[in-house]
Design a protein around this motif. Structure first.
Motif, PDB file in Angstrom:
ATOM      1  N   ARG A  59       0.855  -1.198   0.000  1.00 58.15           N
ATOM      2  CA  ARG A  59       0.000   0.000   0.000  1.00 58.15           C
ATOM      3  C   ARG A  59       0.886   1.241   0.000  1.00 58.15           C
ATOM      4  O   ARG A  59       1.915   1.281   0.659  1.00 58.15           O
ATOM      5  CB  ARG A  59      -0.882   0.030   1.237  1.00 58.15           C
ATOM      6  N   PHE A  60       0.471   2.231  -0.749  1.00 64.84           N
ATOM      7  CA  PHE A  60       1.194   3.508  -0.865  1.00 64.84           C
ATOM      8  C   PHE A  60       2.580   3.327  -1.484  1.00 64.84           C
ATOM      9  O   PHE A  60       3.474   4.145  -1.272  1.00 64.84           O
ATOM     10  CB  PHE A  60       1.318   4.222   0.488  1.00 64.84           C
ATOM     11  N   ALA A  61       2.784   2.256  -2.251  1.00 63.55           N
ATOM     12  CA  ALA A  61       4.093   1.992  -2.862  1.00 63.55           C
ATOM     13  C   ALA A  61       4.404   3.014  -3.938  1.00 63.55           C
ATOM     14  O   ALA A  61       3.524   3.523  -4.627  1.00 63.55           O
ATOM     15  CB  ALA A  61       4.115   0.582  -3.459  1.00 63.55           C
ATOM     16  N   ARG A  62       5.692   3.269  -4.068  1.00 63.95           N
ATOM     17  CA  ARG A  62       6.196   4.095  -5.166  1.00 63.95           C
ATOM     18  C   ARG A  62       7.644   3.692  -5.403  1.00 63.95           C
ATOM     19  O   ARG A  62       8.310   3.192  -4.489  1.00 63.95           O
ATOM     20  CB  ARG A  62       6.082   5.578  -4.850  1.00 63.95           C
ATOM     21  N   GLY A  63       8.082   3.859  -6.634  1.00 63.01           N
ATOM     22  CA  GLY A  63       9.447   3.473  -6.956  1.00 63.01           C
ATOM     23  C   GLY A  63       9.632   3.336  -8.447  1.00 63.01           C
ATOM     24  O   GLY A  63       8.961   4.021  -9.233  1.00 63.01           O
ATOM     25  N   TYR A  64      10.509   2.434  -8.835  1.00 60.58           N
ATOM     26  CA  TYR A  64      10.768   2.223 -10.259  1.00 60.58           C
ATOM     27  C   TYR A  64      11.274   0.810 -10.490  1.00 60.58           C
ATOM     28  O   TYR A  64      11.693   0.127  -9.563  1.00 60.58           O
ATOM     29  CB  TYR A  64      11.762   3.263 -10.787  1.00 60.58           C
ATOM     30  N   VAL A  65      11.201   0.404 -11.755  1.00 60.05           N
ATOM     31  CA  VAL A  65      11.769  -0.879 -12.163  1.00 60.05           C
ATOM     32  C   VAL A  65      12.796  -0.622 -13.251  1.00 60.05           C
ATOM     33  O   VAL A  65      12.699   0.359 -13.995  1.00 60.05           O
ATOM     34  CB  VAL A  65      10.693  -1.874 -12.686  1.00 60.05           C
ATOM     35  N   LYS A  66      13.768  -1.499 -13.304  1.00 58.57           N
ATOM     36  CA  LYS A  66      14.718  -1.518 -14.420  1.00 58.57           C
ATOM     37  C   LYS A  66      14.533  -2.854 -15.110  1.00 58.57           C
ATOM     38  O   LYS A  66      14.636  -3.907 -14.478  1.00 58.57           O
ATOM     39  CB  LYS A  66      16.154  -1.354 -13.935  1.00 58.57           C
ATOM     40  N   ALA A  67      14.232  -2.810 -16.392  1.00 58.51           N
ATOM     41  CA  ALA A  67      13.989  -4.015 -17.185  1.00 58.51           C
ATOM     42  C   ALA A  67      15.155  -4.231 -18.140  1.00 58.51           C
ATOM     43  O   ALA A  67      15.627  -3.287 -18.777  1.00 58.51           O
ATOM     44  CB  ALA A  67      12.687  -3.871 -17.958  1.00 58.51           C
ATOM     45  N   ARG A  68      15.606  -5.490 -18.223  1.00 59.33           N
ATOM     46  CA  ARG A  68      16.706  -5.858 -19.113  1.00 59.33           C
ATOM     47  C   ARG A  68      16.352  -7.169 -19.795  1.00 59.33           C
ATOM     48  O   ARG A  68      16.100  -8.174 -19.127  1.00 59.33           O
ATOM     49  CB  ARG A  68      17.990  -6.015 -18.300  1.00 59.33           C
ATOM     50  N   THR A  69      16.314  -7.155 -21.117  1.00 54.30           N
ATOM     51  CA  THR A  69      15.962  -8.361 -21.868  1.00 54.30           C
ATOM     52  C   THR A  69      17.086  -9.388 -21.763  1.00 54.30           C
ATOM     53  O   THR A  69      18.244  -9.091 -22.045  1.00 54.30           O
ATOM     54  CB  THR A  69      15.679  -8.026 -23.344  1.00 54.30           C
ATOM     55  N   ILE A  70      16.704 -10.599 -21.344  1.00 57.12           N
ATOM     56  CA  ILE A  70      17.653 -11.707 -21.240  1.00 57.12           C
ATOM     57  C   ILE A  70      17.685 -12.479 -22.553  1.00 57.12           C
ATOM     58  O   ILE A  70      18.741 -12.808 -23.068  1.00 57.12           O
ATOM     59  CB  ILE A  70      17.266 -12.658 -20.081  1.00 57.12           C
ATOM     60  N   LYS A  71      16.495 -12.774 -23.087  1.00 57.65           N
ATOM     61  CA  LYS A  71      16.424 -13.419 -24.405  1.00 57.65           C
ATOM     62  C   LYS A  71      15.125 -13.036 -25.100  1.00 57.65           C
ATOM     63  O   LYS A  71      14.104 -12.767 -24.454  1.00 57.65           O
ATOM     64  CB  LYS A  71      16.589 -14.931 -24.323  1.00 57.65           C
TER      65      LYS A  71
END
Length: 193
Positions: free
Chosen positions: A162-174
């Motif tokens: 609840r009340f989360a905030r942030g970011y993701v970093k995505a990196r293609t593996i295949k």
């Protein structure tokens, strides 16, 4: 008797003013239709910073695909502008599809750019393992799929997020260009209570 009434009257007024003060601490400022609420009202404690690494498996091939095109592009766009895909993708602990299932990525993504390969991504990471079982993180953002690492915002969550905030970093593996199957590493950095 005359002295008791003024003392009782003053005590009542002081009690009333003190009560109003306490209520304002709990509920904060009021603007008619909206008011500020103290985090104690929700039972929120210290804010935590967490990092998760999961592997997202987007599978178009086989007898049980987890991604499905629901709108095809209407022209011969090199970026597939207008394409839309619905997903119920497994999230695993390791890069192999056979590794431990920790959740699902549910939502959709579509090609939102006519000039470059850029997707709009709207998905919930639904956790199904351990103390986070049933909790979700919501990701909404732009994904320039052919960059080595892409960043998208975490805009909220439910349960323990609840009340989360942030970011993701995505990196293609295949990525399989023939059938569209992909495995992507997601590093999630999130603030939550």
């Amino acid at each position: 008797m005359a002295r008791v009434f003024p003392t009782l009257g003053y005590q009542t007024i002081i009690f009333f003013l003190f009560s109003c003060y306490l209520i304002s601490l709990v509920f904060g400022e009021s603007y008619g239709y909206a008011k500020t609420i103290d985090k104690k009202f929700f039972g929120l404690k210290e804010e935590k910073r967490s990092h998760f690494r999961v592997y997202w498996h987007d599978i178009y091939s086989g007898s049980n695909p987890t991604a499905m095109a629901i709108v095809q592009p209407q022209n011969n766009s090199s970026t597939m502008f207008g394409f839309l895909s619905m997903i119920d993708d497994p999230l695993t602990e390791g890069p192999e599809l056979t590794s431990k299932l920790v959740g699902k990525a549910q939502g959709f993504y579509g090609s939102a750019s006519q000039e470059e390969n850029g997707l709009i991504v709207i998905m919930n990471f639904v956790f199904m393992e351990g103390k986070y079982n049933g909790s979700t993180l919501t990701i909404l953002g732009r994904n320039k799929v052919f960059l080595p690492v892409r960043e998208m915002p975490v805009i909220g969550g439910s349960g323990l997020f609840r009340f989360a905030r942030g970011y993701v970093k995505a990196r293609t593996i295949k990525f399989n260009q023939t059938n569209g199957d992909a495995t992507v590493e997601y590093n999630i950095y999130v603030l939550h209570y």
